[in-house]
Design an enzyme around this catalytic site. Structure first.
Site, PDB file in Angstrom:
ATOM      1  N   CYS A   1      27.896  28.193  32.741  1.00 51.63           N
ATOM      2  CA  CYS A   1      29.227  27.807  33.208  1.00 51.63           C
ATOM      3  C   CYS A   1      29.114  26.479  33.969  1.00 51.63           C
ATOM      4  O   CYS A   1      28.248  26.332  34.837  1.00 51.63           O
ATOM      5  CB  CYS A   1      29.812  28.889  34.114  1.00 51.63           C
ATOM      6  SG  CYS A   1      31.445  28.452  34.725  1.00 51.63           S
TER       7      CYS A   1
ATOM      8  N   CYS B   1      30.102  27.614  41.550  1.00 50.64           N
ATOM      9  CA  CYS B   1      30.336  28.690  42.527  1.00 50.64           C
ATOM     10  C   CYS B   1      28.973  29.151  43.077  1.00 50.64           C
ATOM     11  O   CYS B   1      28.125  29.630  42.308  1.00 50.64           O
ATOM     12  CB  CYS B   1      31.070  29.850  41.866  1.00 50.64           C
ATOM     13  SG  CYS B   1      32.525  29.314  40.925  1.00 50.64           S
TER      14      CYS B   1
ATOM     15  N   CYS C   1      27.191  32.542  42.158  1.00 47.88           N
ATOM     16  CA  CYS C   1      27.237  33.045  40.788  1.00 47.88           C
ATOM     17  C   CYS C   1      25.976  32.732  39.985  1.00 47.88           C
ATOM     18  O   CYS C   1      25.555  31.578  39.867  1.00 47.88           O
ATOM     19  CB  CYS C   1      28.452  32.476  40.076  1.00 47.88           C
ATOM     20  SG  CYS C   1      28.603  33.114  38.388  1.00 47.88           S
TER      21      CYS C   1
ATOM     22  N   CYS D   1      37.666  45.261  31.234  1.00 46.09           N
ATOM     23  CA  CYS D   1      37.759  43.879  31.707  1.00 46.09           C
ATOM     24  C   CYS D   1      36.677  43.055  31.015  1.00 46.09           C
ATOM     25  O   CYS D   1      35.523  43.480  30.950  1.00 46.09           O
ATOM     26  CB  CYS D   1      37.555  43.831  33.223  1.00 46.09           C
ATOM     27  SG  CYS D   1      38.571  45.030  34.101  1.00 46.09           S
TER      28      CYS D   1
ATOM     29  N   CYS E   1      41.978  43.445  30.601  1.00 47.80           N
ATOM     30  CA  CYS E   1      41.980  42.362  31.588  1.00 47.80           C
ATOM     31  C   CYS E   1      40.936  41.345  31.136  1.00 47.80           C
ATOM     32  O   CYS E   1      39.890  41.737  30.616  1.00 47.80           O
ATOM     33  CB  CYS E   1      41.633  42.934  32.967  1.00 47.80           C
ATOM     34  SG  CYS E   1      41.555  41.687  34.275  1.00 47.80           S
TER      35      CYS E   1
ATOM     36  N   CYS F   1      45.352  39.801  38.651  1.00 46.99           N
ATOM     37  CA  CYS F   1      44.247  40.472  39.335  1.00 46.99           C
ATOM     38  C   CYS F   1      43.552  39.398  40.155  1.00 46.99           C
ATOM     39  O   CYS F   1      43.000  38.450  39.588  1.00 46.99           O
ATOM     40  CB  CYS F   1      43.290  41.081  38.310  1.00 46.99           C
ATOM     41  SG  CYS F   1      41.796  41.768  39.058  1.00 46.99           S
TER      42      CYS F   1
ATOM     43  N   ARG G   1      40.682  47.273  44.416  1.00 49.34           N
ATOM     44  CA  ARG G   1      39.482  47.618  43.638  1.00 49.34           C
ATOM     45  C   ARG G   1      38.216  47.370  44.451  1.00 49.34           C
ATOM     46  O   ARG G   1      37.971  46.258  44.900  1.00 49.34           O
ATOM     47  CB  ARG G   1      39.425  46.778  42.356  1.00 49.34           C
ATOM     48  CG  ARG G   1      40.593  47.064  41.454  1.00 49.34           C
ATOM     49  CD  ARG G   1      40.537  46.311  40.140  1.00 49.34           C
ATOM     50  NE  ARG G   1      41.814  46.462  39.464  1.00 49.34           N
ATOM     51  CZ  ARG G   1      42.155  47.496  38.698  1.00 49.34           C
ATOM     52  NH1 ARG G   1      41.277  48.461  38.470  1.00 49.34           N
ATOM     53  NH2 ARG G   1      43.353  47.580  38.151  1.00 49.34           N
TER      54      ARG G   1
END
Ligand code: SF4
Length: 348
Positions: A80, A84, A87, A126, A158, A218, A290
């Protein structure tokens, strides 16, 4: 009640209201105007009073003791371009995490896994792709086919795909997508310490497009990244300022991954997670809260406290996106032991 307890209890900021915290508390109307001070008072309130109040809100708006099982699958892992700091999938840390780039899974494989998740009791599936943003073309068409397939299985679908244009959000809606996950991660003030390749505004704009397309939102955040309690309050304040509130609010504790810049962060105090869950429940009474990443590090007792504080969904299955998750059999045993029940699939 003792004088000391009355004056120490800051939930409503007024000692004269403290007594009512011991009674079944009237649930607040849905509000979008929480002040930073109010949220901070919630997060720093005496724990049992906070949990009491959250539980009263929860019982008013939700089926008591019912937990939704959601399964999460990484449909495209690694590489990616975002940075972040928490991550494992960021290309910026690939050399130190050693995470290998994978191509997009094929539709049949994803639907096979969705079917297995359903058979194991999950009602929501998801799918996450480590993309900065969606690009039109074959890969997006495959994701749309995955969404349609999951919906045909009778599950909520999702996806989390990064930023989307309005046209892409509309196509996801047409495919039957239930919800789009796009977390704010942390407070607007602390965000720049965690992500530099996309702005907080970018995130809010994506959420607005998803909402405009008629897809549920979400959206939640992560604690344990070095933020202050004021940052946690500011994150919750921002989430609750969204109109309407996100239907789904994942509360994550950092799952520190070796090789990422946050890989050596100490574990989150489980009671801080309970506080976040309780405050989210009070501030966003209709949302599904959640209990997400970091649950593996929680004792059974801490998880039960989170349920008591208003969490009504867990991620279920062997893996989250790239990190290990709780054992599914242990989860079902915990739910049973605590006298909770698993949300049944909707007849529709
Ligand atoms: S959290 Fe999402 S956007 Fe950020 S690096 Fe990981 S996969 Fe990319």
């Amino acid at each position: 009640m003792s004088e000391a307890l009355e004056t120490a209890n800051p939930i409503n900021g007024e000692a004269s209201q403290t007594e009512s915290l011991r009674e079944p508390h009237p649930a607040p109307e849905t509000r979008h105007d929480w002040s930073a001070e109010e949220v901070l008072r919630l997060l720093t309130a005496p724990l049992l009073d906070l949990v009491d109040r959250a539980r009263a809100v929860h019982r008013r708006y939700h089926a008591d003791g019912e937990v939704q099982l959601a399964s999460l699958l990484s449909i495209k892992t690694g590489a990616c371009p975002e940075d972040c700091k928490y991550c494992a999938q960021s290309a910026h840390y690939a050399k130190t995490t050693g995470l290998k780039r994978e191509t997009l899974l094929d539709v049949d494989e994803v639907l096979l896994k969705a079917g297995r998740a359903k058979a194991a009791g999950a009602t929501r599936f998801c799918m996450g792709a480590a993309w900065r943003e969606v690009k039109d073309g074959e890969a997006f068409d495959s994701v749309l086919a995955m969404v349609r397939g999951v919906r045909e299985l009778g599950m909520e679908a999702c996806v989390t795909l990064g930023m989307v244009t309005q046209a892409q959000a509309d196509r996801l809606a047409e495919a039957g997508l239930t919800a789009y996950n796009h977390n704010l991660d942390t407070s607007p003030e602390f965000y720049g310490e965690i992500v530099t390749t996309r702005t907080y505004r970018d995130r809010l704009d994506t959420l607005a497009r998803v909402r405009h397309a008629g897809v549920q939102v979400c959206c939640g955040g992560i604690i344990g990244m070095g933020e202050t309690v004021e940052d946690r309050a500011s994150l919750l304040q921002t989430l609750a300022s969204l109109r309407p509130h996100p239907e789904s609010v994942p509360i994550n504790a950092l799952a520190a991954v070796a090789g990422t810049p946050l890989g050596d962060r100490p574990p989150v105090d489980p009671l801080d997670l309970v506080r976040m869950v309780a405050a989210a429940r009070i501030m966003m009474p209709l949302s599904r809260v959640r209990l997400s990443a970091g649950r593996r590090e929680l004792s059974k007792e801490a998880q039960i406290l989170c349920f008591l504080a208003g969490a009504n969904s867990i991620f279920y299955g062997e893996k989250l996106l790239t990190t290990a998750n709780n054992d599914a059999a242990d989860d079902l045993a915990l739910i049973d032991e605590a006298g909770l029940s698993v949300q049944a699939p909707s007849p529709g």
